[in-house]
Design a protein around this motif. Structure first.
Motif, PDB file in Angstrom:
ATOM      1  N   LYS A   1       0.847  -1.201   0.000  1.00 22.01           N
ATOM      2  CA  LYS A   1       0.000   0.000   0.000  1.00 22.01           C
ATOM      3  C   LYS A   1       0.882   1.250   0.000  1.00 22.01           C
ATOM      4  O   LYS A   1       0.629   2.222  -0.723  1.00 22.01           O
ATOM      5  CB  LYS A   1      -0.892   0.011   1.241  1.00 22.01           C
ATOM      6  CG  LYS A   1      -1.855  -1.152   1.364  1.00 22.01           C
ATOM      7  CD  LYS A   1      -3.144  -0.887   0.629  1.00 22.01           C
ATOM      8  CE  LYS A   1      -4.168  -1.986   0.895  1.00 22.01           C
ATOM      9  NZ  LYS A   1      -5.407  -1.772   0.089  1.00 22.01           N
TER      10      LYS A   1
ATOM     11  N   LYS B   1       2.449   2.150  -3.424  1.00 25.90           N
ATOM     12  CA  LYS B   1       1.461   2.697  -4.360  1.00 25.90           C
ATOM     13  C   LYS B   1       1.128   4.147  -4.030  1.00 25.90           C
ATOM     14  O   LYS B   1       0.964   4.987  -4.922  1.00 25.90           O
ATOM     15  CB  LYS B   1       0.195   1.836  -4.338  1.00 25.90           C
ATOM     16  CG  LYS B   1       0.379   0.473  -4.975  1.00 25.90           C
ATOM     17  CD  LYS B   1      -0.911  -0.339  -4.911  1.00 25.90           C
ATOM     18  CE  LYS B   1      -0.729  -1.728  -5.536  1.00 25.90           C
ATOM     19  NZ  LYS B   1      -1.955  -2.554  -5.421  1.00 25.90           N
TER      20      LYS B   1
ATOM     21  N   LYS C   1       4.018   6.640  -4.955  1.00 21.37           N
ATOM     22  CA  LYS C   1       4.066   6.871  -6.402  1.00 21.37           C
ATOM     23  C   LYS C   1       3.092   7.955  -6.842  1.00 21.37           C
ATOM     24  O   LYS C   1       3.269   8.575  -7.894  1.00 21.37           O
ATOM     25  CB  LYS C   1       3.759   5.576  -7.156  1.00 21.37           C
ATOM     26  CG  LYS C   1       4.946   4.616  -7.214  1.00 21.37           C
ATOM     27  CD  LYS C   1       4.592   3.389  -8.035  1.00 21.37           C
ATOM     28  CE  LYS C   1       5.760   2.408  -8.107  1.00 21.37           C
ATOM     29  NZ  LYS C   1       5.395   1.197  -8.888  1.00 21.37           N
ATOM     30  N   CYS C   2       2.050   8.173  -6.067  1.00 22.77           N
ATOM     31  CA  CYS C   2       1.035   9.179  -6.418  1.00 22.77           C
ATOM     32  C   CYS C   2       1.449  10.594  -6.031  1.00 22.77           C
ATOM     33  O   CYS C   2       0.706  11.547  -6.272  1.00 22.77           O
ATOM     34  CB  CYS C   2      -0.290   8.842  -5.734  1.00 22.77           C
ATOM     35  SG  CYS C   2      -1.004   7.286  -6.265  1.00 22.77           S
TER      36      CYS C   2
ATOM     37  N   ILE D   1      -7.165   6.947  -4.447  1.00 20.42           N
ATOM     38  CA  ILE D   1      -6.507   5.728  -3.977  1.00 20.42           C
ATOM     39  C   ILE D   1      -6.826   5.529  -2.498  1.00 20.42           C
ATOM     40  O   ILE D   1      -6.819   6.478  -1.722  1.00 20.42           O
ATOM     41  CB  ILE D   1      -4.978   5.779  -4.220  1.00 20.42           C
ATOM     42  CG1 ILE D   1      -4.315   4.478  -3.781  1.00 20.42           C
ATOM     43  CG2 ILE D   1      -4.346   6.967  -3.556  1.00 20.42           C
ATOM     44  CD1 ILE D   1      -2.846   4.375  -4.168  1.00 20.42           C
TER      45      ILE D   1
END
Length: 462
Positions: A21, A24, A27-28, A103
């Protein structure tokens, strides 16, 4: 790595799943060392973001999801963050209509694409409690957080066998410190929206084998009325209070419960400015008086100074309580420019509490320096006034207004006793000095503390 440590409703996660988690989420946020506003919720999605931001190169504010829209707009202007990370179901409105990414139940908005000058050690910004005025932001380094996390773990003896329920607000330094310590030790952490007043909270406690319970004074006022033996909390190791001064009667009752049910009780003292824990006392340590601050956290030091800054050491002396330790904040921030400033406090803060030196290097906090007032040239400690009034009513708050003292009561707790006469006799002031004001509910901050700033702004008279 496969052991489940985070639990929310019917979901559970181990370290490997949490790390996926985290990757991810990071990366945003492609901007190098971004400044982020994130709005907290008591759910697993917020914790995924919190862990990710803490372990990334980001600098971030943790804000209350119930932040007033007008105040938020002002904060955005003052700090101009790179990203705004907002729960999907939030009522908060952002002028930028398109989110970059959705997300884990959060929308990520790009607010400012430019790199921002930030202190190289800065990591986390938390609001001060705001009980006496508009909030400033406390600037904490990662080192501050890591040091205080280890200090707390040591004196509470937290380990991976422990089970804890997170039920305090997570924009609040106390709530975050509970998560930080138990996550560091890989304890089992359960998120819950149940209040301690809810029987479902205690059902969950029994089911998971709760070992560590944390609360604010208000929570323990309720527990005082409960037979803990009937809750069958067989694995309870300790209970701990922070977030304000617990009443003497409630504290003594909790010590009796601790003795009867064979668990320890900690009376903790701290401020957000210290990441947040400063000192504590333990029921199990018979050399300590549970009503006082008996020990500073490891590596920290408590100091009492007079108004001229001279250090006091004599038993019975009272003055301003200072704290020195590596968990002390970098400083305060009120605008973006402050985020680039270097530390000037030399790891020393004035807590703004007045403390009396007791025997065996213990300290009794007798009130806030801003709660010492003068009425007709007579010095009055509003803290002591409140303590006196609690003999007659459960919930009371006092503020000074135009050379008078406003006594706020909740209607449900009102006694037939003539409080004006009682307090006039106690303080040796004329009854006309006091206004008794009855409110449906005394306003509190999101940290459950009485909102004295709001009370001072009321123009209600009895």
């Amino acid at each position: 790595m496969n052991r489940k440590i985070l639990f929310f409703k019917n979901k559970s996660f181990n370290i490997s799943e949490i790390n996926l988690k985290k990757k991810k989420i990071i990366k945003c946020l492609p901007i190098k060392r971004p400044l982020v506003f994130i709005f907290s919720e008591s759910n697993i999605n917020f914790l995924f973001f919190y862990i990710s931001l803490l372990e990334s190169d980001a600098v971030f504010f943790v804000l209350d999801n119930n932040t007033n829209q007008e105040n938020l707009n002002k904060l955005i202007i003052k700090f101009n963050p790179n990203y705004l990370v907002i729960p999907q179901n939030s009522k908060i409105k952002i002028n930028n209509n398109s989110s970059l990414k959705i997300i884990n139940g959060y929308k990520i908005y790009l607010n400012n694409p430019q790199n921002i000058k930030l202190n190289k050690n800065l990591k986390l910004l938390l609001s001060t409690s705001g009980t006496t005025g508009p909030s400033k932001f406390v600037m904490l380094s990662k080192q501050n957080i890591e040091i205080n996390t280890k200090q707390i773990c040591k004196y509470l003896k937290i380990d991976h066998h422990d089970n804890v329920i997170l039920n305090l607000p997570l924009h609040y330094s106390y709530g975050l410190s509970i998560f930080n310590t138990h996550f560091y030790k890989k304890s089992k952490i359960y998120l819950s929206n149940y209040s301690v007043l809810d029987k479902n909270f205690w059902k969950l406690s029994k089911k998971i084998g709760l070992s560590c319970f944390y609360g604010v004074p208000q929570n323990f006022d309720f527990i005082k009325r409960v037979n803990l033996s009937s809750l069958k909390l067989k694995k309870i190791k300790f209970m701990a209070v922070a977030g304000g001064k617990i009443s003497t009667t409630t504290l003594r009752d909790m010590c009796n419960k601790a003795k009867k049910n064979s668990f320890n009780f900690f009376n903790m003292y701290g401020q957000t400015e210290a990441s947040p824990r400063i000192g504590y006392s333990s029921f199990f340590d018979k050399k300590q008086n549970i009503e006082f601050i008996s020990k500073a956290v490891e590596g920290g030091k408590l100091i009492v100074k007079n108004e001229k800054g001279r250090i006091l050491k004599k038993v019975g002396s009272q003055g301003f309580l200072y704290y020195h330790g590596k968990n002390v904040m970098i400083g305060y921030a009120e605008t973006q420019k402050d985020l680039f400033k270097n530390r000037k406090n030399n790891f020393l803060i004035n807590t703004n509490d007045i403390a009396k030196i007791k025997k065996n290097n213990q300290y009794e906090v007798i009130g806030r320096s801003d709660k010492f007032i003068k009425i007709n040239s007579k010095k009055i400690n509003l803290n002591e006034v409140e303590i006196f009034l609690k003999k007659y009513v459960d919930i009371v708050a006092c503020v000074e207004n135009s050379n008078k003292i406003n006594i706020f009561l909740e209607k449900k707790t009102i006694s037939n006793i003539n409080l004006k006469k009682k307090i006039a006799d106690y303080t040796n002031l004329n009854q006309n000095t006091f206004n008794v004001i009855k409110l449906k509910k005394i306003p509190r901050t999101s940290n459950h503390k009485i909102n004295y700033f709001k009370l001072k702004s009321l123009n209600t008279f009895s």
